[in-house]
Scaffold this motif. Structure first.
Motif, PDB file in Angstrom:
ATOM      1  N   PRO A   1      12.886  14.319  -2.547  1.00 13.81           N
ATOM      2  CA  PRO A   1      13.271  15.478  -1.461  1.00 13.81           C
ATOM      3  C   PRO A   1      14.889  15.570  -1.624  1.00 13.81           C
ATOM      4  O   PRO A   1      15.384  15.072  -2.466  1.00 13.81           O
ATOM      5  CB  PRO A   1      13.174  14.492  -0.106  1.00 13.81           C
ATOM      6  N   SER A   2      15.303  16.705  -1.158  1.00 10.29           N
ATOM      7  CA  SER A   2      16.360  17.029  -1.137  1.00 10.29           C
ATOM      8  C   SER A   2      17.206  16.987  -2.483  1.00 10.29           C
ATOM      9  O   SER A   2      18.356  16.545  -2.559  1.00 10.29           O
ATOM     10  CB  SER A   2      17.295  16.336  -0.174  1.00 10.29           C
ATOM     11  N   ARG A   3      16.666  17.850  -3.337  1.00  9.36           N
ATOM     12  CA  ARG A   3      17.277  17.830  -4.752  1.00  9.36           C
ATOM     13  C   ARG A   3      18.516  18.737  -4.612  1.00  9.36           C
ATOM     14  O   ARG A   3      18.545  19.679  -4.016  1.00  9.36           O
ATOM     15  CB  ARG A   3      16.313  18.386  -5.685  1.00  9.36           C
ATOM     16  N   ARG A   4      19.737  18.386  -5.152  1.00  8.23           N
ATOM     17  CA  ARG A   4      20.985  19.015  -4.900  1.00  8.23           C
ATOM     18  C   ARG A   4      20.953  20.443  -5.659  1.00  8.23           C
ATOM     19  O   ARG A   4      20.522  20.188  -6.940  1.00  8.23           O
ATOM     20  CB  ARG A   4      22.310  18.236  -5.185  1.00  8.23           C
ATOM     21  N   SER A   5      21.534  21.504  -5.299  1.00 11.13           N
ATOM     22  CA  SER A   5      21.606  22.637  -6.135  1.00 11.13           C
ATOM     23  C   SER A   5      20.460  23.108  -6.943  1.00 11.13           C
ATOM     24  O   SER A   5      20.670  22.603  -8.308  1.00 11.13           O
ATOM     25  CB  SER A   5      22.840  22.833  -6.925  1.00 11.13           C
TER      26      SER A   5
ATOM     27  N   GLY B   1      14.949   8.811   9.113  1.00 16.62           N
ATOM     28  CA  GLY B   1      13.644   9.464   9.149  1.00 16.62           C
ATOM     29  C   GLY B   1      13.093   9.908   7.736  1.00 16.62           C
ATOM     30  O   GLY B   1      12.377  10.727   7.670  1.00 16.62           O
ATOM     31  N   ILE B   2      13.732   9.722   6.717  1.00 20.85           N
ATOM     32  CA  ILE B   2      13.509   9.837   5.293  1.00 20.85           C
ATOM     33  C   ILE B   2      12.608   8.944   4.583  1.00 20.85           C
ATOM     34  O   ILE B   2      11.664   9.522   3.943  1.00 20.85           O
ATOM     35  CB  ILE B   2      14.783   9.952   4.413  1.00 20.85           C
ATOM     36  N   ILE B   3      12.364   8.077   5.160  1.00 23.18           N
ATOM     37  CA  ILE B   3      11.260   6.927   4.610  1.00 23.18           C
ATOM     38  C   ILE B   3      10.400   6.385   5.725  1.00 23.18           C
ATOM     39  O   ILE B   3      10.650   6.552   6.791  1.00 23.18           O
ATOM     40  CB  ILE B   3      11.781   5.858   3.557  1.00 23.18           C
ATOM     41  N   LYS B   4       9.195   6.173   5.325  1.00 14.14           N
ATOM     42  CA  LYS B   4       8.228   5.750   6.532  1.00 14.14           C
ATOM     43  C   LYS B   4       8.573   4.423   7.203  1.00 14.14           C
ATOM     44  O   LYS B   4       9.487   3.805   6.790  1.00 14.14           O
ATOM     45  CB  LYS B   4       6.902   5.333   5.851  1.00 14.14           C
TER      46      LYS B   4
ATOM     47  N   LEU C   1       7.384   5.484  -0.561  1.00 16.69           N
ATOM     48  CA  LEU C   1       7.916   4.884   0.662  1.00 16.69           C
ATOM     49  C   LEU C   1       8.490   6.314   1.607  1.00 16.69           C
ATOM     50  O   LEU C   1       8.586   6.356   2.820  1.00 16.69           O
ATOM     51  CB  LEU C   1       9.153   4.199   0.504  1.00 16.69           C
ATOM     52  N   MET C   2       8.445   7.412   0.800  1.00 19.28           N
ATOM     53  CA  MET C   2       8.947   8.485   1.372  1.00 19.28           C
ATOM     54  C   MET C   2       8.062   8.897   2.456  1.00 19.28           C
ATOM     55  O   MET C   2       6.903   9.050   2.444  1.00 19.28           O
ATOM     56  CB  MET C   2       9.274   9.742   0.459  1.00 19.28           C
ATOM     57  N   GLU C   3       8.769   9.608   3.578  1.00 22.26           N
ATOM     58  CA  GLU C   3       7.887  10.150   4.806  1.00 22.26           C
ATOM     59  C   GLU C   3       7.227  11.587   4.108  1.00 22.26           C
ATOM     60  O   GLU C   3       7.955  12.386   3.293  1.00 22.26           O
ATOM     61  CB  GLU C   3       8.873  10.589   5.792  1.00 22.26           C
ATOM     62  N   VAL C   4       6.154  11.766   4.506  1.00 22.40           N
ATOM     63  CA  VAL C   4       5.481  12.872   4.147  1.00 22.40           C
ATOM     64  C   VAL C   4       4.860  13.706   5.404  1.00 22.40           C
ATOM     65  O   VAL C   4       4.873  13.074   6.439  1.00 22.40           O
ATOM     66  CB  VAL C   4       4.242  12.782   3.098  1.00 22.40           C
ATOM     67  N   PRO C   5       4.610  14.920   5.218  1.00 23.09           N
ATOM     68  CA  PRO C   5       4.090  15.765   6.274  1.00 23.09           C
ATOM     69  C   PRO C   5       2.772  15.178   6.867  1.00 23.09           C
ATOM     70  O   PRO C   5       1.945  14.853   6.301  1.00 23.09           O
ATOM     71  CB  PRO C   5       3.878  17.190   5.657  1.00 23.09           C
ATOM     72  N   ALA C   6       2.639  15.186   8.237  1.00 23.47           N
ATOM     73  CA  ALA C   6       1.667  14.397   8.785  1.00 23.47           C
ATOM     74  C   ALA C   6       0.152  14.631   8.328  1.00 23.47           C
ATOM     75  O   ALA C   6      -0.734  14.429   8.373  1.00 23.47           O
ATOM     76  CB  ALA C   6       1.609  14.480  10.374  1.00 23.47           C
ATOM     77  N   SER C   7       0.152  16.164   7.993  1.00 20.51           N
ATOM     78  CA  SER C   7      -1.069  16.789   7.380  1.00 20.51           C
ATOM     79  C   SER C   7      -1.704  16.122   6.066  1.00 20.51           C
ATOM     80  O   SER C   7      -2.744  16.084   5.809  1.00 20.51           O
ATOM     81  CB  SER C   7      -0.923  18.141   7.193  1.00 20.51           C
TER      82      SER C   7
ATOM     83  N   ARG D   1       1.014  -1.248   0.067  1.00 23.05           N
ATOM     84  CA  ARG D   1      -0.025  -0.149  -0.139  1.00 23.05           C
ATOM     85  C   ARG D   1       0.930   1.217   0.029  1.00 23.05           C
ATOM     86  O   ARG D   1       0.619   2.454  -0.815  1.00 23.05           O
ATOM     87  CB  ARG D   1      -0.770   0.191   1.364  1.00 23.05           C
ATOM     88  N   CYS D   2       2.009   1.086   0.676  1.00 22.75           N
ATOM     89  CA  CYS D   2       2.735   2.194   0.759  1.00 22.75           C
ATOM     90  C   CYS D   2       3.524   2.468  -0.594  1.00 22.75           C
ATOM     91  O   CYS D   2       3.373   3.739  -1.091  1.00 22.75           O
ATOM     92  CB  CYS D   2       4.012   1.851   1.821  1.00 22.75           C
ATOM     93  N   LEU D   3       4.042   1.457  -1.356  1.00 22.88           N
ATOM     94  CA  LEU D   3       4.645   1.546  -2.652  1.00 22.88           C
ATOM     95  C   LEU D   3       3.492   2.104  -3.324  1.00 22.88           C
ATOM     96  O   LEU D   3       3.754   3.212  -4.195  1.00 22.88           O
ATOM     97  CB  LEU D   3       5.310   0.374  -3.270  1.00 22.88           C
ATOM     98  N   ALA D   4       2.296   1.640  -3.559  1.00 27.78           N
ATOM     99  CA  ALA D   4       1.499   2.080  -4.288  1.00 27.78           C
ATOM    100  C   ALA D   4       0.844   3.554  -4.315  1.00 27.78           C
ATOM    101  O   ALA D   4       0.601   4.150  -5.208  1.00 27.78           O
ATOM    102  CB  ALA D   4       0.225   1.283  -4.312  1.00 27.78           C
ATOM    103  N   GLY D   5       0.881   4.072  -3.187  1.00 27.32           N
ATOM    104  CA  GLY D   5       0.945   5.372  -2.877  1.00 27.32           C
ATOM    105  C   GLY D   5       1.655   6.316  -3.394  1.00 27.32           C
ATOM    106  O   GLY D   5       1.361   7.413  -3.568  1.00 27.32           O
ATOM    107  N   GLY D   6       2.865   5.776  -3.836  1.00 28.75           N
ATOM    108  CA  GLY D   6       3.670   6.769  -4.653  1.00 28.75           C
ATOM    109  C   GLY D   6       3.157   7.131  -6.037  1.00 28.75           C
ATOM    110  O   GLY D   6       3.669   7.928  -6.560  1.00 28.75           O
ATOM    111  N   LEU D   7       2.064   6.401  -6.287  1.00 33.34           N
ATOM    112  CA  LEU D   7       1.596   6.552  -7.827  1.00 33.34           C
ATOM    113  C   LEU D   7       0.622   7.922  -7.772  1.00 33.34           C
ATOM    114  O   LEU D   7       0.374   8.373  -8.623  1.00 33.34           O
ATOM    115  CB  LEU D   7       0.922   5.500  -8.200  1.00 33.34           C
TER     116      LEU D   7
END
Lengths: 208, 208
Positions: free
Chosen positions: A204-208, B144-147, B193-199, A187-193
């Motif tokens: 996250p945290s894209r460089r420059s 803490g980057i991923i769930k 898999l990434m952590e997202v704001p709780a909101s 469910r977690c992975l699917a949530g990425g869609l």
DNA sequence: TCTATTGACATACGCGGCGTATGTATGTGA
DNA sequence: TCACATACATACGCCGCGTATGTCAATAGA
């Protein structure tokens, strides 16, 4: 004696052979299953088998298609019970994981099928299970619920994840425990869609 | 003639057999590969093969372990080049997809391996590729980057998705085009898999 | 209704592959 | 140098697939 048409007899013969093959392939695996034993179990001989299916691979193909069709039907039924398409997609995925725990499905469709028939996408022209997921993904994309990724790609990766989860569960000691973990991760992975507000980047945290 | 130790000879014999097996298994598949042909190719006979590996499955196991180790090494190297652990995880996944396009990897490790040796988790005691992903997931969880999902579950599903993507790509006509789609979908899934704001809840439109 | 032909199976055969039992030669320790 | 172990090679048997051939029942045509 009930008078019966020839076509009915043939149909039953085919069904009996496929039934015996499902059992033998599931228990011993395709490679180790003997066609002599298999046909004898069905009250026939290899003659019937080669007449109807051409060769051993042909029989495996027929078996795989039958199981695949059953799986797709069950998955669609389960998916349609969900409140919305998104939950339907998740429910289908979970259903695949659970179905893949059955030895028949796992051994025949997931292990021997790909090994002896090649990539599932070449089976019969389409893979029913994949089609079901694919359609759901397209519907959700049209609704703007999930991101605009390639629908086929998403469907294939989702099914792949579910498949691997099933293999893991089947080989584990505490299947119930592992099943729960696998479903959560799925469910977690699917949530990425899912589509997210534009203010939140996907990475996250894209460089420059 | 250079004088050589017995152990060196044996090591070379093993290596030659494994090398020939990799080639034969990749080209014809495990089932269709003849041990007579295979050993002849290596300038030996089946006697040497059974002496070193016990049986045909033993040889397959040795081959799979060797390839698996190579894959894990390459994946770790690629992953370590990334700017951060998250991109490293993605890079590893993409690397698996690309490696799985090689016939040796696909045919032997992804198709015949599971079919004839059973679930990869039972190979040798651990699967190096899986371990690599697993460790990265755990590191990211600690940061803490991923769930907080089960690390093994996440690693297995990610690898499963990558694996299926590779099978798809390999069977497609336009491999480059499909590879791009697959990678995009993979990054998308992994993003789940990434952590997202709780909101922001992970699941949308929850009823009542 | 009788016959010819097709189709659905059963039977018989050969080939190839795996595993094992046995043989042989080379290297090692006392 | 002699006994033994080890690393292979050789020889054999069994099993399983595929194919060629045979047989019998069912339908079609006259």
């Amino acid at each position: 004696m009930v008078a019966r048409r020839r076509s009915e007899m043939m149909e039953e013969t085919r069904a009996r052979l496929i039934h015996a093959a499902r059992k033998a392939f599931a228990e011993k695996g395709y490679a180790a299953a003997s066609m002599d034993d298999l046909t004898a179990e069905a009250g026939l001989t290899r003659g019937a088998l080669y007449h109807h299916f051409g060769d051993k691979r042909g029989l495996l193909l027929a078996v795989v298609n039958q199981i695949d069709a059953e799986m797709a039907t069950r998955a669609r039924a389960i998916g349609s019970l969900a409140d919305n398409d998104w939950e339907g997609l998740l429910a289908e995925g979970v259903a695949y994981i659970e179905m893949a725990l059955e030895p028949e499905v796992q051994r025949i469709v997931l292990l021997d099928g790909p090994a002896f028939l090649g990539d599932p996408s070449n089976w019969t022209s389409q893979n029913s299970c994949l089609q079901a997921t694919w359609q759901k993904v397209e519907a959700l994309t049209a609704q703007g619920i999930i991101k605009h990724v390639d629908a086929e790609a998403a469907a294939r990766l989702l099914n792949g994840a579910a498949l691997n989860a099933a293999l893991w569960i089947a080989a584990s000691d505490d299947q119930q425990d592992v099943l729960v973990k696998a479903i959560e991760a799925f469910r977690c992975l699917a949530g990425g869609l899912m589509e997210v507000p534009a203010s939140l980047p996907a990475s996250p945290s894209r460089r420059s």
